[in-house]
Each structure stands twice: as structure tokens, then as C-alpha cells.
Design an enzyme around this catalytic site. Structure first.
Site, PDB file in Angstrom:
ATOM      1  N   HIS A  10       0.848   2.269 -22.272  1.00  0.00           N
ATOM      2  CA  HIS A  10       0.739   3.114 -21.075  1.00  0.00           C
ATOM      3  C   HIS A  10       0.124   2.327 -19.923  1.00  0.00           C
ATOM      4  CE1 HIS A  10      -3.621   3.435 -21.414  1.00  0.00           C
ATOM      5  NE2 HIS A  10      -3.422   3.569 -22.719  1.00  0.00           N
ATOM      6  N   GLU A  90      -3.487   7.022 -29.874  1.00  0.00           N
ATOM      7  CA  GLU A  90      -4.367   5.861 -29.937  1.00  0.00           C
ATOM      8  C   GLU A  90      -5.336   5.949 -31.110  1.00  0.00           C
ATOM      9  OE1 GLU A  90      -4.984   2.911 -29.741  1.00  0.00           O
ATOM     10  OE2 GLU A  90      -5.687   2.433 -27.727  1.00  0.00           O
TER      11      GLU A  90
END
Length: 195
Positions: A10, A90
Site C-alpha cells: 500500500h 498486516e
């Protein structure tokens, strides 16, 4: 399982810029991160002749979804026509989320030192180790049946480098996973493609 895919971390968030451990906190992209997401779309447009033939899969956190949507827009694809997978979240930093590394070292000096000595296997309080994350990612990898673009997080990138990129776990744990670039994985190795 496909051996050919693209990985994108990202774009930048304010917490990235401040050096804070984000983990699974849902922190949005900042303006730099939005530019990086569009740049990744430009890189992919040079690499892939028919981007519509790829599968697109993202972590469900907003920073990865916005990266995916801006990237797909740059590719001329419908922004929201992609799949989300919770396994791509994550690494959880547990009680350390929101802290900078110097703050971690002050609050948990022994555990911080242990993690520096063995980053792959030592987990933060209430969090995950990279070994645990790799165990979460491995079943996802088995579902990748055709070439795809995966938009996720730095920790997931490290796990993929260990599982499919030819790196040892110790080496993968120390790799800085960049934003605004594309990681092209193919047959047990990977390369970084910049703008």
C-alpha cells in the site's frame, strides 16, 4: 498455484511517515500514498499487456483497498472489481501498534532486544511473529491459481519473499518493502520494478 504474480505494498500513510507500527490498525493513505498508488498503476501498465486478464486481491484494510482502487483506475479497470482476503492483513503488532520503535524499546526493552535478535520468530505482546504471519499467508498462496496482483502490507511482502521469492526467513525479515514500486515474483525469485 501460480508461480507468477505481482505484489504491491500500500502507499504511504501518516503513520508510515511518523515511523509508527501500524499493524492491523486501519490507517488511511496520505497524499503521498495516493500518488504512489497511481504510479504503481503506471508501472503495471508497462509490464502487463492485458491487465484485465489478471486476478486482483487485496487486504481488507482501507490503505490497501484505496491503493488497489487508484491503481486499477490508472489501468483503466473498474475500481472496485477485485477480491478482498482477510489473510492478507498486516502482521499484528498487538500492544505495540501506534508506537514508534524508540517507544517500544523504552516500554519493553527485553522483548525489543529479543525481537532485534530474532525478528522472524519473536512476537510483540498480543501480536504475531513473522513465522505466525507466514502460516496465515501459506494457505492463501495455495489459492492463487492464475497470475494476479496482490495489494497488501510490508509484513506480507516479507512472508511472500520467504515463501516464494527465494529468500531465507532471516533475510526476508530484514528487507525493507518499498512503497510505490511493483514486486514481480516468478518461479522462485522476485525483482523490484520502479517508476
Amino acid at each position: 498455484m501460480t508461480s507468477h504474480f505481482y505484489f504491491v505494498r500500500h502507499g504511504e500513510t501518516d503513520w508510515n511517515a511518523e515511523g509508527r507500527l501500524q499493524g492491523q490498525r486501519d490507517i488511511p493513505l496520505n497524499d503521498v500514498g495516493r500518488v504512489q498508488a497511481e504510479e504503481v498503476g503506471t508501472i503495471l501498465s508497462r509490464l502487463v499487456e492485458r491487465p484485465e486478464d489478471l486476478a486482483y486481491i487485496a487486504s481488507p484494510l482501507s490503505r490497501t483497498r484505496e491503493t488497489m482502487e487508484l491503481m486499477r483506475g490508472r489501468l483503466g479497470l473498474h475500481r472496485s472489481a477485485y477480491r478482498q482476503d482477510d489473510r492478507l492483513k498486516e502482521l499484528s503488532f498487538g500492544a505495540w501498534e501506534g508506537l514508534t520503535w524508540p517507544e517500544v524499546e523504552i516500554r519493553n526493552p527485553k522483548l525489543a532486544a529479543a525481537r532485534i535478535a530474532d525478528k522472524w520468530n519473536v512476537a510483540p505482546p498480543e501480536g504475531e511473529s513473522y513465522e505466525m504471519l507466514t502460516g496465515r499467508i501459506a494457505p492463501f498462496v495455495e489459492t492463487m491459481e492464475r497470475p494476479c496482483v496482490v495489494v497488501s502490507h510490508g509484513g506480507v511482502g516479507r512472508a511472500l519473499m520467504a515463501l516464494l521469492g527465494g529468500l531465507t526467513r532471516e533475510h526476508a525479515a530484514e528487507v525493507y518493502v518499498r512503497q510505490g514500486v511493483v514486486y514481480a515474483f516468478n518461479e522462485g525469485r522476485f525483482e523490484v520494478i520502479s517508476p
